[in-house]
Design a protein around this motif. Structure first.
Motif, short mmCIF file in Angstrom:
data_model
loop_
_atom_site.label_atom_id
_atom_site.label_comp_id
_atom_site.label_asym_id
_atom_site.label_seq_id
_atom_site.Cartn_x
_atom_site.Cartn_y
_atom_site.Cartn_z
N ASP A 171 -2.51 36.98 -47.76
CA ASP A 171 -1.41 37.59 -46.99
C ASP A 171 -1.76 39.02 -46.60
O ASP A 171 -1.54 39.45 -45.45
N LEU A 175 -2.29 40.41 -42.79
CA LEU A 175 -1.54 41.54 -42.22
C LEU A 175 -2.50 42.62 -41.70
O LEU A 175 -2.26 43.23 -40.66
N THR A 185 -1.31 44.47 -31.56
CA THR A 185 -0.84 43.95 -32.85
C THR A 185 -0.29 42.54 -32.70
O THR A 185 0.38 42.23 -31.72
N PHE A 190 3.33 39.52 -38.76
CA PHE A 190 4.16 40.41 -39.58
C PHE A 190 5.53 39.77 -39.83
O PHE A 190 6.05 39.76 -40.94
N VAL A 193 5.21 36.61 -42.28
CA VAL A 193 4.93 36.94 -43.68
C VAL A 193 6.10 37.72 -44.30
O VAL A 193 6.61 37.37 -45.36
N LEU A 194 6.53 38.78 -43.63
CA LEU A 194 7.56 39.64 -44.22
C LEU A 194 8.93 38.95 -44.26
O LEU A 194 9.75 39.24 -45.12
N TYR A 209 -2.61 45.29 -50.13
CA TYR A 209 -2.83 45.86 -48.79
C TYR A 209 -3.29 47.31 -48.91
O TYR A 209 -4.20 47.76 -48.22
N MET A 217 2.07 49.89 -46.54
CA MET A 217 2.56 48.94 -45.53
C MET A 217 3.43 49.66 -44.49
O MET A 217 3.32 49.40 -43.29
#
Length: 317
Positions: A171, A175, A185, A190, A193-194, A209, A217
Motif C-alpha cells: 500500500d 501510494l 498524480t 489515493f 486506499v485511504l 510511507y 503522508m
C-alpha cells in the motif's frame, strides 16, 4: 460505555422539574438565559429529550419552538443544536450542507471522515427516513470528480477491519508510485486506499510511507492534490491518526485569524461534547500554545461564550 465527553448525565434527574425551570425562565418579562444554558449543559442529550417530552406534557407546547422564540443569533443556534438528538443533528447538518446555496463541502468532509462506519450507516438510514432521499445520490448530484468518489466510498461504510500485515508495504509503495514518483498524480489510487483501509492499518501504512519516502503522508497529499479532494484526503488521514487531534485542529482554525467560523465551532463542540471532548482538549493543549477554553474565551462573547465554556468543561492552562 466509558465516554471521554465533558457532558455527563445528571445524577438526580427529574425531567418535569427541569421543564418547569425552563418554562419559568422564559415566562414573564425578559428571558433568564443563564438558567436555560446552565440547566441544558448539565444534562445529557438523552435527558434533554426527556425534558422536551415533559415540557409538552405539562404545558402543551414545544420546548424547542419556545426556546427559538425567546433566544436569538448564535446562542439560539447553539441551544437548538444541544436539544437535537446526535444522529438527527448529523443528518440535518448534512442536508443543510447539500441543499443550501452552494455545497458546504467542509461539513461533508468533517462528518463523513470522522464518524465510524456504524455511525455512517445509521446516518444514511436516518437521512432516507427523514427526507425520503438517498444521501449518496444527493452527494453525487452536488459534487464531482475524485472528491465525489471518495465521499461515495466513505458512504458505503465498508472499511476493512484490522491490519492486513501483508499489504502494509505494498500500500505504501502504491501510494508512493501514484504520487511523489509519478508525473501527474493517480488520485484514484489515493481514494481507494485511504477510503477502504482501517485506521489501524493506515497508521502502519503512513509509517512505512515515511520510511520509504522521507515524507509524512499529509505533506504528499498537500503537494499532489488540491481543492475539495485535498481537504477530504487530509481529513481521512488525520482521523486515521487521531480523531480528537483532527477535531482539535478543526476548532483551532475555526477561531484563528479574523472572524470566527461559528457554525463549525457549534457543530464540533456540540457533537463531541459526549464523545471525546476531554481528549480534544488534551490534544488542543498539546498542539497549540493555548488551551481550548482560553481560545473560546478570547474569541466569543455573551451567552454564546458562557455556554461554550460550560460545554468545554474546564481549562487546561
Amino acid at each position: 460505555m466509558a465516554t471521554r465527553g465533558t457532558v455527563k448525565p445528571s445524577g438526580n434527574f427529574n425531567a418535569s422539574a427541569d421543564a418547569e425551570v425552563l418554562y419559568k425562565a422564559m415566562k414573564g418579562l425578559g428571558t433568564d438565559e443563564d438558567s436555560i444554558l446552565q440547566l441544558l449543559v448539565a444534562r445529557s442529550n438523552a435527558q434533554r429529550q426527556e425534558i422536551k417530552t415533559a415540557y409538552k406534557t405539562l404545558f402543551g407546547k414545544d420546548l424547542v419552538d419556545d426556546l427559538k422564540g425567546e433566544l436569538g443569533g448564535k446562542f439560539e443556534t447553539l441551544i437548538v443544536a444541544l436539544m437535537t438528538p446526535p444522529l438527527a443533528y448529523d443528518v440535518t447538518s448534512l442536508r443543510n450542507a447539500i441543499k443550501g446555496a452552494g455545497t458546504d463541502e467542509k461539513v461533508l468532509v468533517e462528518i463523513l471522515s470522522s464518524r465510524t462506519p456504524q455511525q455512517v450507516k445509521e446516518i444514511v438510514a436516518a437521512y432516507r427516513q427523514e427526507y425520503d432521499d438517498d444521501l449518496e445520490e444527493d452527494v453525487c448530484g452536488d459534487t464531482s470528480g475524485h472528491f465525489k468518489r471518495l465521499l461515495v466510498i466513505l458512504l458505503q461504510a465498508n472499511r476493512q477491519r484490522g491490519v492486513q500485515e501483508g499489504n502494509i508495504e505494498s500500500d505504501a509503495q502504491a501510494l508512493f508510485k501514484a504520487g511523489e514518483q509519478k508525473f501527474g498524480t493517480d488520485e484514484q489510487l489515493f481514494v481507494t486506499v485511504l477510503g477502504n483501509r482501517s485506521p489501524e492499518h493506515l497508521r502502519r501504512v503512513f509509517d512505512a510511507y515515511m520510511k520509504m519516502t522521507g515524507y509524512e503522508m499529509e505533506e504528499s497529499i498537500k503537494r499532489e492534490t488540491s481543492g475539495g479532494l485535498k481537504d477530504l484526503l487530509l481529513a481521512v488521514v488525520k482521523c486515521a491518526r487521531s480523531v480528537p487531534a483532527y477535531f482539535a485542529e478543526t476548532l483551532y482554525y475555526a477561531m484563528k485569524g479574523v472572524g470566527t467560523d461559528d457554525d463549525t465551532l457549534i457543530r464540533v463542540m456540540v457533537s463531541r461534547s459526549e464523545v471525546d471532548l476531554m481528549d480534544i482538549r488534551t490534544e488542543f493543549r498539546r498542539m497549540f500554545a493555548c488551551s481550548l477554553f482560553s481560545m473560546i474565551k478570547g474569541d466569543t462573547g455573551g451567552d454564546f461564550r458562557k455556554t461554550l465554556l460550560l460545554l468545554c468543561g474546564g481549562d487546561d492552562a
